[in-house]
Structure formats: C-alpha cells, structure tokens
Design a protein around this motif. Structure first.
Motif, mmCIF file in Angstrom:
data_model
loop_
_atom_site.group_PDB
_atom_site.id
_atom_site.type_symbol
_atom_site.label_atom_id
_atom_site.label_comp_id
_atom_site.label_asym_id
_atom_site.label_seq_id
_atom_site.Cartn_x
_atom_site.Cartn_y
_atom_site.Cartn_z
ATOM 1 N N PRO A 104 -13.619 8.363 -40.637
ATOM 2 C CA PRO A 104 -14.280 7.301 -39.874
ATOM 3 C C PRO A 104 -15.608 6.841 -40.462
ATOM 4 O O PRO A 104 -15.949 5.655 -40.374
ATOM 5 N N LYS A 105 -16.371 7.733 -41.096
ATOM 6 C CA LYS A 105 -17.665 7.346 -41.652
ATOM 7 C C LYS A 105 -17.541 6.310 -42.768
ATOM 8 O O LYS A 105 -18.487 5.584 -43.049
ATOM 9 N N LEU A 106 -16.374 6.246 -43.392
ATOM 10 C CA LEU A 106 -16.200 5.325 -44.512
ATOM 11 C C LEU A 106 -15.240 4.189 -44.217
ATOM 12 O O LEU A 106 -15.020 3.321 -45.064
ATOM 13 N N ALA A 107 -14.669 4.180 -43.034
ATOM 14 C CA ALA A 107 -13.708 3.137 -42.696
ATOM 15 C C ALA A 107 -14.430 1.814 -42.453
ATOM 16 O O ALA A 107 -15.308 1.736 -41.585
ATOM 17 N N PRO A 108 -14.102 0.755 -43.199
ATOM 18 C CA PRO A 108 -14.712 -0.547 -42.928
ATOM 19 C C PRO A 108 -14.376 -1.062 -41.537
ATOM 20 O O PRO A 108 -15.166 -1.776 -40.921
ATOM 21 N N ILE A 109 -13.188 -0.710 -41.046
ATOM 22 C CA ILE A 109 -12.761 -1.061 -39.687
ATOM 23 C C ILE A 109 -12.418 0.241 -38.974
ATOM 24 O O ILE A 109 -11.565 1.003 -39.435
ATOM 25 N N GLU A 120 -7.896 -11.513 -22.776
ATOM 26 C CA GLU A 120 -9.138 -11.250 -22.035
ATOM 27 C C GLU A 120 -9.453 -9.757 -22.054
ATOM 28 O O GLU A 120 -10.597 -9.347 -22.286
ATOM 29 N N ALA A 121 -8.435 -8.938 -21.819
ATOM 30 C CA ALA A 121 -8.630 -7.482 -21.831
ATOM 31 C C ALA A 121 -8.985 -6.991 -23.237
ATOM 32 O O ALA A 121 -9.887 -6.156 -23.408
ATOM 33 N N ALA A 122 -8.282 -7.519 -24.243
ATOM 34 C CA ALA A 122 -8.541 -7.097 -25.618
ATOM 35 C C ALA A 122 -9.952 -7.463 -26.050
ATOM 36 O O ALA A 122 -10.639 -6.666 -26.705
ATOM 37 N N GLN A 123 -10.405 -8.651 -25.686
ATOM 38 C CA GLN A 123 -11.752 -9.079 -26.048
ATOM 39 C C GLN A 123 -12.812 -8.222 -25.350
ATOM 40 O O GLN A 123 -13.850 -7.896 -25.934
ATOM 41 N N ARG A 124 -12.530 -7.863 -24.105
ATOM 42 C CA ARG A 124 -13.480 -7.024 -23.374
ATOM 43 C C ARG A 124 -13.581 -5.632 -24.016
ATOM 44 O O ARG A 124 -14.681 -5.095 -24.209
ATOM 45 N N ILE A 125 -12.427 -5.059 -24.371
ATOM 46 C CA ILE A 125 -12.422 -3.737 -25.010
ATOM 47 C C ILE A 125 -13.107 -3.796 -26.365
ATOM 48 O O ILE A 125 -13.891 -2.912 -26.717
ATOM 49 N N ALA A 126 -12.832 -4.864 -27.129
ATOM 50 C CA ALA A 126 -13.456 -5.013 -28.437
ATOM 51 C C ALA A 126 -14.971 -5.074 -28.318
ATOM 52 O O ALA A 126 -15.698 -4.445 -29.101
ATOM 53 N N ALA A 127 -15.461 -5.816 -27.334
ATOM 54 C CA ALA A 127 -16.906 -5.946 -27.133
ATOM 55 C C ALA A 127 -17.532 -4.601 -26.775
ATOM 56 O O ALA A 127 -18.616 -4.246 -27.259
ATOM 57 N N GLU A 128 -16.838 -3.838 -25.914
ATOM 58 C CA GLU A 128 -17.359 -2.529 -25.508
ATOM 59 C C GLU A 128 -17.420 -1.569 -26.696
ATOM 60 O O GLU A 128 -18.387 -0.817 -26.865
ATOM 61 N N LEU A 129 -16.378 -1.597 -27.528
ATOM 62 C CA LEU A 129 -16.356 -0.712 -28.690
ATOM 63 C C LEU A 129 -17.428 -1.106 -29.699
ATOM 64 O O LEU A 129 -18.065 -0.247 -30.315
ATOM 65 N N LYS A 130 -17.643 -2.392 -29.876
ATOM 66 C CA LYS A 130 -18.704 -2.857 -30.773
ATOM 67 C C LYS A 130 -20.077 -2.436 -30.262
ATOM 68 O O LYS A 130 -20.966 -2.087 -31.054
ATOM 69 N N ASP A 131 -20.251 -2.474 -28.943
ATOM 70 C CA ASP A 131 -21.517 -2.031 -28.362
ATOM 71 C C ASP A 131 -21.761 -0.547 -28.635
ATOM 72 O O ASP A 131 -22.910 -0.093 -28.664
ATOM 73 N N ASP A 132 -20.672 0.200 -28.827
ATOM 74 C CA ASP A 132 -20.774 1.629 -29.141
ATOM 75 C C ASP A 132 -20.997 1.868 -30.637
ATOM 76 O O ASP A 132 -21.012 3.022 -31.089
ATOM 77 N N LEU A 148 -19.033 0.631 -33.196
ATOM 78 C CA LEU A 148 -17.819 0.664 -34.006
ATOM 79 C C LEU A 148 -17.509 -0.720 -34.584
ATOM 80 O O LEU A 148 -17.835 -1.744 -33.974
ATOM 81 N N ASN A 149 -16.883 -0.721 -35.749
ATOM 82 C CA ASN A 149 -16.400 -1.964 -36.343
ATOM 83 C C ASN A 149 -14.983 -2.207 -35.845
ATOM 84 O O ASN A 149 -14.095 -1.365 -36.042
ATOM 85 N N VAL A 150 -14.778 -3.347 -35.198
ATOM 86 C CA VAL A 150 -13.515 -3.612 -34.505
ATOM 87 C C VAL A 150 -12.886 -4.885 -35.034
ATOM 88 O O VAL A 150 -13.574 -5.892 -35.255
#
Length: 376
Positions: free
Chosen positions: A296-301, A320-332, A334-336
């Motif tokens: 994970p430390k080297l994964a571009p995505i 809508e659900a996918a975009q919400r999950i993507a936003a939450e993961l990015k806030d954490d 992560l590259n999504v």
C-alpha cells in the motif's frame, strides 16, 4: 486499455512471467526505436515517484542536499582515474559531433561539427563531481560536503531486461567528501542502512547487507557494499550499493583541503546509489500469476471503486453512493479511482485494477446500496 494477454505462470517461464506482469500492469515497455532503452509509463513512474519521495526525505534528514550536474562528461575526465575509466569503457555512449546539416547533393541529414574533445554520456558522475569538489572545497570548514543527484544515466548494455538492466535508467547518486577515512566509512555504512530501511519499511522486501568481492567492486573504489534481496526464483538481486572511494578520486582531481593544523590533505570520498531496479525487485518479490502486487505504501491507487448498474435509475443511486465512499476514503488520505467508464464492463474493470496492483477493489451495486455494504 488494449485487450489483455495471458500472464505466463511463474512455474512455466519465470523470465516471461516477469515481462508479462510489467506489460499487463502498464508499468513500462521497451523503447525499441532506441536500442536497449525503456519507456516508463505513468503507472510505473508513479511508483518510482513514491520511492523517490521516501528516499529523498531520508537523505535530507541526514544532512544531504540535492544538486544537478551535466549529463555530458569530457572524455579526459574519465581518463584521469584509470581504474574507473577501464571499468566503464565498454558501457559508454560517446558524443563526437555537434549539429546537423543537410547534404546539398543527396539531401540526407549528416553530422556537422566534430568536437575537439568527445563527451561521454554520464554512466555515473564521480568524475564530473570530483572536478567541482576541487573548486568548492578548500578548508576543513567546507567538509563534510554531502550531495545527492536525481538523474538518468546511460550504460550501453548488451542484454537488457525492463527495470533490471537497460541502456538508460533513472536513479539517485550520492557523493560526499570528508576530512578523514573514518568519517567516510561511517557515511558508507549510514547510507547502506538507509537503503536497507527503505527496502524493509517501504518496499516490504527483506534484504541482507554485505561487501562485494574485489572483482565486483565499483571501478575506482576501495570497498563496495550492497544490499541484496532474494527473488521468487531463488536468485539474489542487488538492490543498492554504497562505495568507499578512499582518496582515489581526490587524487585524480586534486580535491584537497587545509586541515586544522594548516596542512593540505586529499579528501576522502564516498558514492552510493539506487535505481529504478527497485521496481524490478518489487515486482519479483510480491507479484503472482494474477499480476502486479503492490505494498500500500507504494501503490499509486489504493482503492478502485467499480460501480455496477443496469439502467439509469440504478446508475444514479449507485454513483451517488460510490462518490460518497470515494470522498470519505480520500479524506482518510487514500488515493481512490472511481471507475465510471460506461464503455467497459465491470468484470474487465476489476481485472484491469487487479493487474495494476491496486490493493483494494470495491464493487458497489444496487443491492449493496440498499444494504449499505460493498463487495471487497
């Protein structure tokens, strides 16, 4: 993405498996039009940038500063250090002319001006940096001088393999000058430890440290040390090197300093380097017959989200659900990648992200939205 081809099982042909993983992961490809060279594709370069960023931070934390030196080195510079010149002679690419002209008779493009002195395309930079060390170092107060360069080099290899051995490759090369041999030896060991830590902590690849034999030493060095990793085929791969150059290059380029008692001495030098070969080590350590596997430390995505729907109504709720999950993961942090390509079937999307080594793939369909779940 072009149609995928099968990945050869490791048990059948390990060398071909390695090439297949690189191809299917869209990491690099042979340049072909430039003999022995490679093109690093965006996904492969993103991995190198992550490695580069981590190492650069560690170098700077130990007092090293980045600099840049010429790509072309006067041939006479290599001749000043005989052992060094002999060691790289068969690998050098040489520039002999400047400019082009059109032949008025044939219309063909010809070489124009022959240089008074040929230039060697940088195979490594000890000589050119030695020249500038001699200009910059005069007193013990100027030492230690701790430099690093991120660059490409060229070595005219006869047998090439992507990332492992190519005519041109990318690397970092550290060059330092010290007042005493003991300080230089401590630098050699310190940088070898950094390489070991990067392999262990970032690449998740165990390595061992050791000294090269006399025949394997870097040309012009007193001692060469390295880290080596064991690959899945049972062979060891050299991962990085650190060289005790002694006073060889100092004497060749007259790099001297006035010590604390007013006497002039030659400096003691080191050089050390790691290259895009690290990506080759990464591939051969972790990947499998399904394709690229990345820590994970080297994964571009980090996460690829694949939405699944059959009609516009389902698409609206799923996206809508996918975009919400993507936003939450990015806030954490992560590259999504939210794969919303309508022209590609979900199975093909999942297959592509698996082969690119994305650590986590999420499938989200209408039922998942209703149940507030996702298929991992």
């Amino acid at each position: 993405m072009p149609d995928s081809l099968p990945i050869t099982p490791r048990s059948k042909d390990y060398a071909q498996w390695y090439q297949d993983v690189i191809r299917e992961g869209q990491l690099a490809e042979a340049a072909e039009v430039v003999r022995g060279c490679m093109v690093v594709r965006p996904h492969g370069w993103a991995i190198w940038e992550k490695i580069q960023s981590d190492m650069d931070r560690r170098f700077k934390a130990t007092g090293h500063k980045n600099a840049a030196f010429p790509l072309l080195i006067p041939l006479s510079f290599l001749q000043k250090e005989a052992q060094h010149a002999e060691g790289f002679a068969m690998e050098c690419a040489v520039v002999t002319h400047a400019g082009l002209r059109k032949n008025p008779t044939s219309g063909e493009i010809e070489l124009k001006n022959e240089l008074e002195e040929p230039y060697v395309v940088r195979p490594t930079s000890e000589t050119i940096i030695g020249h500038f060390f001699a200009k910059w170092i005069d007193s013990y107060r100027d030492l230690p001088m701790l430099l690093n360069q991120w660059c490409n080099v060229m070595r005219w290899e006869l047998r090439t393999r992507l990332f492992l051995r190519t005519g041109e490759f990318w690397w970092q090369e550290g060059h330092t000058a010290h007042a005493t041999h003991q300080e230089a030896k401590e630098e050699v060991a310190r940088m070898l430890d950094i390489y070991r830590d990067v392999y262990h902590d970032v690449l998740a690849v165990p390595v061992i440290r050791g000294a090269k034999t006399e025949n394997e030493r870097f040309a012009g060095a007193l001692e060469t040390f390295c880290v080596e990793a064991l690959m899945q085929d049972g062979k060891a791969l050299q991962g990085a090197t650190s060289h005790d150059l002694g006073q060889n290059f100092g004497k060749a380029f007259n790099v001297t300093f006035q010590n604390k008692v007013g006497e002039r001495e030659f400096v003691w030098q080191t050089s050390w380097g790691a290259s895009t070969r690290m990506i080759g080590a990464l591939i051969m350590s972790h990947s499998d017959d399904d394709g690229l596997v990345l820590p994970p430390k080297l994964a571009p995505i980090h996460v690829a989200i694949v939405p699944i729907y059959k009609n516009e109504a389902e698409k609206t709720s799923v996206m809508e659900a996918a975009q919400r999950i993507a936003a939450e993961l990015k806030d954490d942090g992560l590259n999504v990648e939210l794969d919303d390509r309508d022209e590609v079937r979900p199975g093909a999307k999942y297959f592509e992200w698996e082969r690119k080594g994305v650590p986590l793939r999420l499938e989200i369909g209408p039922r998942d939205v209703a149940e507030k779940s996702a298929l991992v």
